[in-house]
Design a protein around this motif. Structure first.
Motif, mmCIF file in Angstrom:
data_model
loop_
_atom_site.group_PDB
_atom_site.id
_atom_site.type_symbol
_atom_site.label_atom_id
_atom_site.label_comp_id
_atom_site.label_asym_id
_atom_site.label_seq_id
_atom_site.Cartn_x
_atom_site.Cartn_y
_atom_site.Cartn_z
ATOM 1 N N THR A 115 0.801 -1.227 0.000
ATOM 2 C CA THR A 115 0.000 0.000 0.000
ATOM 3 C C THR A 115 0.834 1.278 0.000
ATOM 4 O OG1 THR A 115 -0.231 -0.359 2.374
ATOM 5 C CG2 THR A 115 -2.094 -0.988 1.016
ATOM 6 N N GLY A 116 2.154 1.146 0.020
ATOM 7 C CA GLY A 116 3.014 2.298 -0.199
ATOM 8 C C GLY A 116 2.942 3.366 0.880
ATOM 9 N N ALA A 117 3.056 4.591 0.420
ATOM 10 C CA ALA A 117 3.150 5.713 1.345
ATOM 11 C C ALA A 117 2.348 6.905 0.819
ATOM 12 C CB ALA A 117 4.620 6.076 1.495
ATOM 13 N N LYS A 118 2.045 7.832 1.750
ATOM 14 C CA LYS A 118 1.251 9.022 1.378
ATOM 15 C C LYS A 118 1.992 10.296 1.758
ATOM 16 C CE LYS A 118 -3.392 7.162 1.879
ATOM 17 N NZ LYS A 118 -4.068 6.548 2.999
ATOM 18 N N ALA A 119 1.694 11.365 1.033
ATOM 19 C CA ALA A 119 2.359 12.649 1.303
ATOM 20 C C ALA A 119 2.098 13.116 2.734
ATOM 21 C CB ALA A 119 1.842 13.702 0.325
ATOM 22 N N ARG A 120 3.139 13.657 3.337
ATOM 23 C CA ARG A 120 3.030 14.198 4.686
ATOM 24 C C ARG A 120 2.772 15.707 4.593
ATOM 25 N NH1 ARG A 120 8.373 12.893 7.283
ATOM 26 N NH2 ARG A 120 7.739 10.735 7.165
ATOM 27 N N SER A 136 -0.176 22.884 -2.340
ATOM 28 C CA SER A 136 -0.241 21.565 -2.971
ATOM 29 C C SER A 136 0.884 20.676 -2.447
ATOM 30 C CB SER A 136 -0.081 21.734 -4.491
ATOM 31 O OG SER A 136 0.189 20.501 -5.112
ATOM 32 N N ALA A 137 0.666 19.361 -2.501
ATOM 33 C CA ALA A 137 1.746 18.417 -2.144
ATOM 34 C C ALA A 137 2.251 17.723 -3.399
ATOM 35 C CB ALA A 137 1.251 17.400 -1.124
ATOM 36 N N THR A 140 4.344 18.176 -9.514
ATOM 37 C CA THR A 140 4.167 17.615 -10.858
ATOM 38 C C THR A 140 2.737 17.817 -11.342
ATOM 39 O OG1 THR A 140 5.663 15.929 -10.053
ATOM 40 C CG2 THR A 140 4.708 15.557 -12.211
ATOM 41 N N CYS A 141 1.802 17.695 -10.387
ATOM 42 C CA CYS A 141 0.388 17.825 -10.766
ATOM 43 C C CYS A 141 -0.007 19.298 -10.929
ATOM 44 C CB CYS A 141 -0.522 17.231 -9.696
ATOM 45 S SG CYS A 141 0.056 15.699 -8.987
ATOM 46 N N ASP A 142 0.501 20.171 -10.041
ATOM 47 C CA ASP A 142 -0.050 21.523 -9.957
ATOM 48 C C ASP A 142 0.902 22.640 -10.381
ATOM 49 O OD1 ASP A 142 -2.404 20.418 -8.966
ATOM 50 O OD2 ASP A 142 -1.651 20.423 -6.912
ATOM 51 N N GLY A 143 2.153 22.295 -10.664
ATOM 52 C CA GLY A 143 3.141 23.318 -11.001
ATOM 53 C C GLY A 143 2.709 24.207 -12.151
ATOM 54 N N GLY A 237 2.345 30.479 -4.784
ATOM 55 C CA GLY A 237 2.135 29.033 -4.640
ATOM 56 C C GLY A 237 3.054 28.469 -3.588
ATOM 57 N N PHE A 238 2.578 27.428 -2.887
ATOM 58 C CA PHE A 238 3.398 26.805 -1.848
ATOM 59 C C PHE A 238 3.253 25.284 -1.942
ATOM 60 C CE2 PHE A 238 3.546 25.345 2.718
ATOM 61 C CZ PHE A 238 4.936 25.270 2.751
ATOM 62 N N PHE A 239 4.401 24.628 -2.071
ATOM 63 C CA PHE A 239 4.409 23.169 -2.225
ATOM 64 C C PHE A 239 5.044 22.506 -1.004
ATOM 65 C CE2 PHE A 239 3.948 24.910 -6.387
ATOM 66 C CZ PHE A 239 3.043 24.063 -6.997
ATOM 67 N N VAL A 240 4.388 21.459 -0.549
ATOM 68 C CA VAL A 240 4.882 20.713 0.610
ATOM 69 C C VAL A 240 5.507 19.422 0.101
ATOM 70 C CG1 VAL A 240 4.240 19.649 2.814
ATOM 71 C CG2 VAL A 240 3.053 21.712 2.028
ATOM 72 N N ALA A 241 6.775 19.212 0.425
ATOM 73 C CA ALA A 241 7.478 18.000 -0.047
ATOM 74 C C ALA A 241 8.363 17.489 1.086
ATOM 75 C CB ALA A 241 8.304 18.321 -1.287
ATOM 76 N N ILE A 242 7.707 17.128 2.193
ATOM 77 C CA ILE A 242 8.462 16.763 3.408
ATOM 78 C C ILE A 242 8.389 15.270 3.700
ATOM 79 C CG2 ILE A 242 8.261 19.053 4.427
ATOM 80 C CD1 ILE A 242 5.999 17.882 6.223
#
Ligand code: FAD
Ligand code: NAP
Length: 313
Positions: A115-120, A136-137, A140-143, A237-242
């Motif tokens: 089941t993998g992992a999900k964005a934090r 956005s997290a 690639t989708c929202d840039g 815009g603010f992207f979360v990639a943690i």
């Protein structure tokens, strides 16, 4: 959908590299696997662009293309793909039972969890307020929505750096915010980041608040991790990639997990705390979390399931 049971020798939950690879091996062993895809068919690679480190491809390939090939390969060798999301699992009886959102009940003599992992998320209130309106997290989708605008991204791993570089394709300026003074991203990725004239890095800061109005995000308030001082920056815009959390909610209290929620598997194995249940890919891998390691663990899980089944035959 009908409420009939759907039984298989190998039930696979998840359709990322781990699930698809497990399916390929189980199908080729004539175990007629069923794979339940979940809400994100293809998994995390669906939201990435170029993949340069999956062996077998001399040129860059696209993540969605790669997992689509895996899906087709798994189907071609005889996997039954089911579009459903598992909402409950019974690991106390055999066969193991998994109930889908659709109401369908799937049973498996063995179970492979992929089941993998999900964005934090950061967990600050304004993050929720502006989600879909500048927050956005998934760069690639929202840039694309931030063409010629200034954006910021938080995080210091490969995801943050890769997404920051991706955003330079659209945005006029990309500010990467990191809570420490060094990145954990691979050196080659860091070199590319520092070479970009569109990227600037703010070290030793956390995002304290996302600022905005009716139009969406207008800026960020950053707080120093050294001395608590604050500064504001203007961004649209603010992207979360943690990072990501393992998708193991379903298995809490049913299978052994570590303190971060990753499934605990035996050394050199994908065996979980219950005989006949296997954990493969990011869901059981705190350390590597790569497509190739996920695929490798999927292979291991299917081989271990096969061995388990033949020992019971
Ligand atoms: P995932 O890919 O996370 O797939 C999990 C699957 O489980 C999904 O299909 C989901 O729908 C399903 N699922 C979850 N819960 C349920 C449920 N309850 N019922 C049914 N199904 C469910 N790795 C590399 O090697 N190279 C790269 O270039 C690279 N780039 C990346 C870029 C980004 C932006 C990110 C986020 C990751 C990247 N990675 C890369 C890491 C790589 O994507 C992962 O390691 C890999 O996808 C893990 O595969 P997995 O099969 O374990 O899980
Ligand atoms: P990661 O490696 O766990 O990095 C998460 C980053 O976010 C870290 O720098 C961490 O800071 C920071 N962070 C975590 N919580 C935070 C918070 N609350 N506030 C501020 N910052 C926070 O996650 P990832 O970058 O998503 O990568 C996940 C896995 O996928 C890794 O194994 C990675 O190698 C892989 N991946 C690979 C590629 C590739 O090979 N091209 C691309 C993307 C991802 P600290 O550093 O201080 O802990």
């Amino acid at each position: 959908m009908s409420n009939t049971n759907t039984h298989t020798k190998v039930l696979i939950i998840g359709s990322g590299p781990a699930g698809y690879t497990a399916a390929i091996y189980a199908a080729r062993a004539n175990l007629n696997p069923i794979l339940v895809t979940g809400y994100e068919p293809g998994g995390q690679l669906m939201i990435t662009t170029e993949v340069e480190n999956y062996p077998g491809f001399a040129e860059k390939i696209e993540g969605p293309w790669l997992v689509d090939q895996m899906r087709a390969q798994a189907e071609n060798v005889g996997t039954e793909m089911i579009s459903d999301y598992i909402v409950d699992v019974d690991t106390t009886q055999r066969p193991f039972k998994a109930t889908g959102q659709s109401g369908e009940v799937y049973t498996g003599d063995t179970l492979i969890i992929a089941t993998g992992a999900k964005a934090r998320w950061l967990g600050i209130e304004s993050e929720q307020t502006f989600q879909g309106r500048g927050v956005s997290a998934c760069a690639t989708c929202d840039g694309f929505f931030f063409k010629n605008q200034e954006v910021a991204i938080v995080g210091g791993g490969n995801s943050a750096v890769e997404e920051a570089l991706f955003l330079t394709n659209f945005c006029s300026k990309v500010t990467l915010i990191h809570r420490r003074d060094s990145l954990r991203a691979e050196k080659i990725m860091q070199d590319r980041l520092f070479a970009s004239d569109k990227v600037s890095v703010i070290w030793d800061h956390e995002v304290d608040e996302i600022l905005g109005d009716d139009t969406g995000v207008t800026g960020l308030r950053l707080k120093s991790t050294k001395d608590d001082s604050t500064q504001n920056i203007d961004v649209q815009g603010f992207f979360v990639a943690i990072g990501h959390d393992p998708a193991t909610e379903l298995f809490k209290g049913k299978l052994d997990m570590d303190e971060s929620g990753y499934l605990i598997t035996a050394a050199d194995s994908t065996k979980t705390s219950i005989d006949g249940i296997y954990g493969a890919g990011d869901v059981a891998d705190h350390t590597y979390r790569q497509a190739i390691t996920a695929a490798g663990m999927g292979c291991m899980a299917a081989l271990e399931a096969e061995k388990h089944l033949s020992s019971k035959a």
